[in-house]
Write an enzyme that holds these catalytic residues in place. Structure first.
Site, PDB file in Angstrom:
ATOM      1  N   HIS A 146       0.838  -1.203   0.000  1.00 54.41           N
ATOM      2  CA  HIS A 146       0.000   0.000   0.000  1.00 54.41           C
ATOM      3  C   HIS A 146       0.881   1.265   0.000  1.00 54.41           C
ATOM      4  O   HIS A 146       0.673   2.172  -0.803  1.00 54.41           O
ATOM      5  CB  HIS A 146      -0.921  -0.011   1.233  1.00 54.41           C
ATOM      6  CG  HIS A 146      -1.588   1.310   1.497  1.00 54.41           C
ATOM      7  ND1 HIS A 146      -2.879   1.565   1.123  1.00 54.41           N
ATOM      8  CD2 HIS A 146      -1.123   2.446   2.090  1.00 54.41           C
ATOM      9  CE1 HIS A 146      -3.176   2.816   1.474  1.00 54.41           C
ATOM     10  NE2 HIS A 146      -2.139   3.362   2.068  1.00 54.41           N
ATOM     11  N   GLU A 147       1.896   1.271   0.879  1.00 56.32           N
ATOM     12  CA  GLU A 147       2.779   2.443   0.962  1.00 56.32           C
ATOM     13  C   GLU A 147       3.561   2.634  -0.338  1.00 56.32           C
ATOM     14  O   GLU A 147       3.755   3.755  -0.792  1.00 56.32           O
ATOM     15  CB  GLU A 147       3.752   2.316   2.141  1.00 56.32           C
ATOM     16  CG  GLU A 147       3.090   2.216   3.515  1.00 56.32           C
ATOM     17  CD  GLU A 147       2.150   3.368   3.829  1.00 56.32           C
ATOM     18  OE1 GLU A 147       2.337   4.453   3.265  1.00 56.32           O
ATOM     19  OE2 GLU A 147       1.227   3.166   4.638  1.00 56.32           O
ATOM     20  N   HIS A 150       1.670   4.464  -2.938  1.00 55.13           N
ATOM     21  CA  HIS A 150       1.746   5.931  -2.861  1.00 55.13           C
ATOM     22  C   HIS A 150       2.964   6.433  -3.625  1.00 55.13           C
ATOM     23  O   HIS A 150       2.908   7.447  -4.311  1.00 55.13           O
ATOM     24  CB  HIS A 150       1.875   6.383  -1.400  1.00 55.13           C
ATOM     25  CG  HIS A 150       0.594   6.304  -0.634  1.00 55.13           C
ATOM     26  ND1 HIS A 150      -0.562   6.891  -1.061  1.00 55.13           N
ATOM     27  CD2 HIS A 150       0.283   5.713   0.544  1.00 55.13           C
ATOM     28  CE1 HIS A 150      -1.530   6.675  -0.181  1.00 55.13           C
ATOM     29  NE2 HIS A 150      -1.037   5.944   0.798  1.00 55.13           N
ATOM     30  N   GLU A 178      -5.608   7.269  -0.960  1.00 52.67           N
ATOM     31  CA  GLU A 178      -5.651   6.063  -0.118  1.00 52.67           C
ATOM     32  C   GLU A 178      -6.349   4.920  -0.856  1.00 52.67           C
ATOM     33  O   GLU A 178      -5.878   3.779  -0.843  1.00 52.67           O
ATOM     34  CB  GLU A 178      -6.364   6.350   1.208  1.00 52.67           C
ATOM     35  CG  GLU A 178      -5.589   7.242   2.152  1.00 52.67           C
ATOM     36  CD  GLU A 178      -4.161   6.800   2.356  1.00 52.67           C
ATOM     37  OE1 GLU A 178      -3.906   5.595   2.533  1.00 52.67           O
ATOM     38  OE2 GLU A 178      -3.271   7.671   2.310  1.00 52.67           O
ATOM     39  N   ASP A 229      -4.657   1.396  -1.954  1.00 53.15           N
ATOM     40  CA  ASP A 229      -5.279   0.110  -1.603  1.00 53.15           C
ATOM     41  C   ASP A 229      -5.475  -0.728  -2.869  1.00 53.15           C
ATOM     42  O   ASP A 229      -5.201  -1.928  -2.887  1.00 53.15           O
ATOM     43  CB  ASP A 229      -6.640   0.333  -0.927  1.00 53.15           C
ATOM     44  CG  ASP A 229      -6.506   0.740   0.534  1.00 53.15           C
ATOM     45  OD1 ASP A 229      -5.379   0.677   1.060  1.00 53.15           O
ATOM     46  OD2 ASP A 229      -7.529   1.115   1.136  1.00 53.15           O
TER      47      ASP A 229
END
Ligand SMILES: [Zn+2]
Length: 208
Positions: free
Chosen positions: A68-69, A72, A146, A150
């Protein structure tokens, strides 16, 4: 830039640190040892990503949160936020210059001279409504990011562990789980758990 830290003495956690460092090295991702103190985190009132990672005890969930990070990073969210903050700072300075130089504004508040401090107070009061609008828009963008991150983790095949990891983090954070959508849209930079899980559970669109 990712920060890695492990203050645990549990051998299993220390093993995770090694695994994550190896993963970063293999993928050419820069990282350093964390420099943020626990007290600083407490004051900010936020859980940094690395702490979220440690809270997940299961290997798959840890990797899902990292996915997930990395989403980004891959989707340029970090760069976007950085540029947005620079532009906002510039606008603030520009706005202050406008207020400071406006003779009419000072006069309408009963000042014949233009003291710096009064200019600052007038500026602060002028930008409050704008700040609300800006924070709403930033939250809107951040929430979209976000969901995208995801979706990125889900695309890599970590949908199920990410789901489990998010639930576990929620349990540890004890934050509101199912907020009114209008309230959360205005106040939260991260969508509430129920909205995130619903998005993860949505069937994939067959576009790619
Ligand atoms: Zn995120």
């Amino acid at each position: 830039m990712y920060e890695v830290e492990c203050q645990s003495i549990e051998p299993e956690r220390i093993k995770f640190k090694g695994m994550i460092e190896e993963y970063f090295k293999e993928n050419g991702i820069e990282y350093s040892d964390s420099v943020i103190s626990k007290f600083a985190n407490f004051r900010v009132g936020k859980l940094p990503s690395w702490l979220c990672v440690w809270m997940c005890k299961n290997d798959e969930e840890v990797v899902a949160v990292i996915a997930h990070e990395l989403g980004h990073w891959k989707l340029n969210h970090t760069m976007f936020s950085f540029i947005a903050v620079q532009i906002l700072t510039l606008l603030q300075f520009g706005g202050y210059t406008l207020v400071r130089n406006s003779k009419d504004l000072f006069q309408s508040f009963g000042f014949d001279t233009q003291p710096v401090l009064i200019g600052l107070i007038l500026f602060q009061h002028t930008v409050i409504p704008l700040q609300h609008l800006v924070s709403f828009l930033l939250n809107l963008v951040s929430r979209a990011f976000e969901f995208q991150a995801d979706a990125f983790a889900k695309k890599l095949g970590y949908g199920a562990p990410l789901r489990a990891g998010l639930i576990k983090l929620q349990e540890e954070n004890l934050s509101a789980m199912n907020t009114d959508p209008w309230y959360s849209a205005y106040h939260y930079s991260h969508p509430p758990l129920v909205e995130r899980l619903a998005a993860i559970d949505e069937p994939d669109k067959k576009t790619d």
